[in-house]
Design a protein around this motif. Structure first.
Motif, PDB file in Angstrom:
ATOM      1  N   GLY A  24      -8.406   7.142  18.529  1.00  0.00           N
ATOM      2  CA  GLY A  24      -9.149   8.339  18.200  1.00  0.00           C
ATOM      3  C   GLY A  24      -9.592   8.362  16.742  1.00  0.00           C
ATOM      4  O   GLY A  24      -9.270   7.465  15.961  1.00  0.00           O
ATOM      5  N   PRO A  25     -10.334   9.409  16.337  1.00  0.00           N
ATOM      6  CA  PRO A  25     -10.963   9.433  15.012  1.00  0.00           C
ATOM      7  C   PRO A  25     -10.052   9.811  13.854  1.00  0.00           C
ATOM      8  O   PRO A  25     -10.388   9.548  12.691  1.00  0.00           O
ATOM      9  N   GLU A  26      -8.908  10.400  14.099  1.00  0.00           N
ATOM     10  CA  GLU A  26      -8.098  10.938  13.000  1.00  0.00           C
ATOM     11  C   GLU A  26      -7.535   9.862  12.057  1.00  0.00           C
ATOM     12  O   GLU A  26      -7.566  10.025  10.840  1.00  0.00           O
ATOM     13  N   PRO A  27      -6.964   8.752  12.562  1.00  0.00           N
ATOM     14  CA  PRO A  27      -6.405   7.764  11.632  1.00  0.00           C
ATOM     15  C   PRO A  27      -7.404   7.255  10.601  1.00  0.00           C
ATOM     16  O   PRO A  27      -7.047   7.083   9.422  1.00  0.00           O
ATOM     17  N   ALA A  28      -8.649   7.020  10.988  1.00  0.00           N
ATOM     18  CA  ALA A  28      -9.636   6.471  10.050  1.00  0.00           C
ATOM     19  C   ALA A  28      -9.887   7.407   8.876  1.00  0.00           C
ATOM     20  O   ALA A  28     -10.269   6.952   7.784  1.00  0.00           O
ATOM     21  N   LYS A  29      -9.665   8.697   9.054  1.00  0.00           N
ATOM     22  CA  LYS A  29      -9.878   9.662   7.970  1.00  0.00           C
ATOM     23  C   LYS A  29      -8.852   9.508   6.856  1.00  0.00           C
ATOM     24  O   LYS A  29      -9.030  10.058   5.761  1.00  0.00           O
ATOM     25  N   LEU A  30      -7.769   8.770   7.133  1.00  0.00           N
ATOM     26  CA  LEU A  30      -6.705   8.594   6.130  1.00  0.00           C
ATOM     27  C   LEU A  30      -6.918   7.355   5.258  1.00  0.00           C
ATOM     28  O   LEU A  30      -6.087   7.043   4.418  1.00  0.00           O
ATOM     29  N   ILE A  31      -8.020   6.631   5.465  1.00  0.00           N
ATOM     30  CA  ILE A  31      -8.296   5.417   4.682  1.00  0.00           C
ATOM     31  C   ILE A  31      -9.171   5.782   3.495  1.00  0.00           C
ATOM     32  O   ILE A  31     -10.224   6.415   3.638  1.00  0.00           O
ATOM     33  N   ARG A  32      -8.733   5.360   2.308  1.00  0.00           N
ATOM     34  CA  ARG A  32      -9.499   5.590   1.079  1.00  0.00           C
ATOM     35  C   ARG A  32      -9.891   4.249   0.488  1.00  0.00           C
ATOM     36  O   ARG A  32      -9.040   3.373   0.320  1.00  0.00           O
ATOM     37  N   PHE A  33     -11.163   4.067   0.171  1.00  0.00           N
ATOM     38  CA  PHE A  33     -11.650   2.826  -0.425  1.00  0.00           C
ATOM     39  C   PHE A  33     -11.553   2.922  -1.945  1.00  0.00           C
ATOM     40  O   PHE A  33     -12.080   3.850  -2.547  1.00  0.00           O
ATOM     41  N   GLU A  34     -10.827   1.950  -2.522  1.00  0.00           N
ATOM     42  CA  GLU A  34     -10.594   1.951  -3.973  1.00  0.00           C
ATOM     43  C   GLU A  34     -10.496   0.503  -4.438  1.00  0.00           C
ATOM     44  O   GLU A  34      -9.549  -0.208  -4.095  1.00  0.00           O
ATOM     45  N   ALA A  35     -11.479   0.037  -5.183  1.00  0.00           N
ATOM     46  CA  ALA A  35     -11.551  -1.365  -5.593  1.00  0.00           C
ATOM     47  C   ALA A  35     -10.331  -1.772  -6.414  1.00  0.00           C
ATOM     48  O   ALA A  35      -9.882  -1.025  -7.288  1.00  0.00           O
ATOM     49  N   GLN A  36      -9.790  -2.967  -6.098  1.00  0.00           N
ATOM     50  CA  GLN A  36      -8.671  -3.542  -6.855  1.00  0.00           C
ATOM     51  C   GLN A  36      -9.064  -4.961  -7.260  1.00  0.00           C
ATOM     52  O   GLN A  36      -8.991  -5.890  -6.450  1.00  0.00           O
ATOM     53  N   PRO A  37      -9.515  -5.159  -8.503  1.00  0.00           N
ATOM     54  CA  PRO A  37     -10.064  -6.452  -8.926  1.00  0.00           C
ATOM     55  C   PRO A  37      -9.121  -7.630  -8.713  1.00  0.00           C
ATOM     56  O   PRO A  37      -9.571  -8.726  -8.371  1.00  0.00           O
ATOM     57  N   ALA A  38      -7.815  -7.452  -8.931  1.00  0.00           N
ATOM     58  CA  ALA A  38      -6.880  -8.571  -8.787  1.00  0.00           C
ATOM     59  C   ALA A  38      -6.868  -9.081  -7.343  1.00  0.00           C
ATOM     60  O   ALA A  38      -6.846 -10.294  -7.104  1.00  0.00           O
ATOM     61  N   ILE A  39      -6.864  -8.175  -6.378  1.00  0.00           N
ATOM     62  CA  ILE A  39      -6.900  -8.567  -4.972  1.00  0.00           C
ATOM     63  C   ILE A  39      -8.252  -9.180  -4.627  1.00  0.00           C
ATOM     64  O   ILE A  39      -8.340 -10.212  -3.946  1.00  0.00           O
ATOM     65  N   GLN A  40      -9.323  -8.560  -5.111  1.00  0.00           N
ATOM     66  CA  GLN A  40     -10.663  -9.072  -4.823  1.00  0.00           C
ATOM     67  C   GLN A  40     -10.839 -10.489  -5.358  1.00  0.00           C
ATOM     68  O   GLN A  40     -11.494 -11.320  -4.730  1.00  0.00           O
ATOM     69  N   GLU A  41     -10.245 -10.781  -6.501  1.00  0.00           N
ATOM     70  CA  GLU A  41     -10.371 -12.119  -7.101  1.00  0.00           C
ATOM     71  C   GLU A  41      -9.730 -13.177  -6.219  1.00  0.00           C
ATOM     72  O   GLU A  41     -10.237 -14.299  -6.104  1.00  0.00           O
ATOM     73  N   ILE A  42      -8.607 -12.830  -5.581  1.00  0.00           N
ATOM     74  CA  ILE A  42      -7.935 -13.787  -4.695  1.00  0.00           C
ATOM     75  C   ILE A  42      -8.709 -13.954  -3.393  1.00  0.00           C
ATOM     76  O   ILE A  42      -9.028 -15.068  -2.975  1.00  0.00           O
ATOM     77  N   VAL A  43      -9.057 -12.856  -2.742  1.00  0.00           N
ATOM     78  CA  VAL A  43      -9.621 -12.954  -1.398  1.00  0.00           C
ATOM     79  C   VAL A  43     -11.058 -13.463  -1.397  1.00  0.00           C
ATOM     80  O   VAL A  43     -11.533 -13.970  -0.378  1.00  0.00           O
TER      81      VAL A  43
END
Length: 321
Positions: free
Chosen positions: A264-283
């Motif tokens: 259902g739609p409720e769980p997706a409302k709990l996701i927040r997008f927030e850039a994390q450069p250290a993780i982005q550099e690895i992936v």
């Protein structure tokens, strides 16, 4: 049949032990004992045969020798320092991921019993200037310390097998999602937490954009493949004992849509997008267009859909309300 699971306290190790306990046999022989080994005593698993839980530090040859005896028929070598941790602490990654692997293989060699060794590698061995698609014979070009250490472990498994010291086989795991429990120090940890936490009614942070693609496999299917991987005959493996484990590629948005379709739609409302450069550099150095043809021919398989991954978490791992 005595099976030693090194990394037996982890999510995959525990699930593997429970699945083997229910199955009762491996490689056509009845299981008489499973030993679960980890840096601290693993949790006990109920089984109709003997289960032993022991502490083992694979960076210490003496600890490995005390754990791995001549009566062990199959070794699952799952223990590792995960990606972000290995990147932050280079010496810890070398000690566990490289020297720990070597210590286990050397002990198996000393015993002269040629046990089956199932080594879990990672798709982090791929990266850099390798053309897509990634095929079974694409060269390894890791862009992280973790990936480099796993690639070296693969070479050791191949060479110890070529010399007849072990009957090895290695599988490059996709990112396993949805994993139960708490986030770990893997760079890929968010790929479970952005689904697991919302399914459990908690907020989660996604450090990459929703069009980020990656290669996934459920814990349930991973365990099935590890069992199948142990049963493949040496002659079928060929001269390269290591291969990709099947998975499928989905974007973050496709994963969230799959969660919505199932829960259902409720769980997706709990996701927040927030850039994390250290993780982005690895992936950003990870490769995605993977074609695991050899493993598929040998009987390993991927999930049919990411909806299945969500269902498996709800059926197998979601905490009771």
């Amino acid at each position: 049949m005595h099976i030693l699971i090194i990394g037996g306290g982890g999510v995959v190790g525990q699930k593997l032990a429970r699945s083997l306990a229910a199955r009762g046999q491996l490689r056509g022989k009845a299981i008489r004992k499973i030993t679960l080994a980890d840096i601290v005593d693993p949790a006990m698993v109920e089984a109709p045969f003997d289960v032993e839980c022991v502490a083992c530090d694979i960076s210490n040859p003496a600890s490995v020798a005390a754990t791995l005896g001549a009566d062990v028929d199959v070794i699952y070598l799952l223990a590792a320092i995960v990606s972000a941790h290995a990147e932050e602490d280079f010496d810890a990654g070398l000690s566990i991921n490289l020297m720990g692997t070597l210590n286990v293989l050397q002990r198996a060699r000393e015993l002269q019993t040629k046990p089956v060794v199932v080594f879990t590698s990672s798709i982090a061995v791929y990266g850099g200037e390798v053309p897509d698609p990634i095929l079974d014979h694409s060269f390894l070009n890791p862009q992280t310390s973790y990936g480099a250490q796993k690639a070296m472990g693969e070479l050791l498994v191949n060479d110890f097998s070529r010399k007849g010291y072990i009957d090895g086989r290695g599988f490059r795991l996709p990112t396993i999602s949805v994993r139960p429990g708490k986030p770990n120090r893997a760079a890929s940890s968010f790929m479970s937490s952005i689904l697991r936490e919302p399914l459990n009614g908690q907020e989660a942070i996604c450090p990459v954009s929703d069009d980020f693609p990656h290669f996934y496999l459920s814990p349930r299917k991973c365990v099935e493949n590890l069992i199948r991987g142990a049963e493949i005959e040496a002659a079928e493996l060929g001269q390269n004992r290591c291969m990709m484990m099947p998975g499928k590629m989905w974007t973050i948005r496709q994963m969230i849509d799959a969660m919505t379709a199932v829960a259902g739609p409720e769980p997706a409302k709990l996701i927040r997008f927030e850039a994390q450069p250290a993780i982005q550099e690895i992936v950003k150095g990870w490769r995605f267009d993977l074609r695991p043809e050899k493993a598929l021919k040998l009987g390993l398989s991927a999930d049919e859909s990411f909806e299945d991954n969500i269902r498996y978490y709800l059926e197998d791992d979601k905490p009771a309300a």
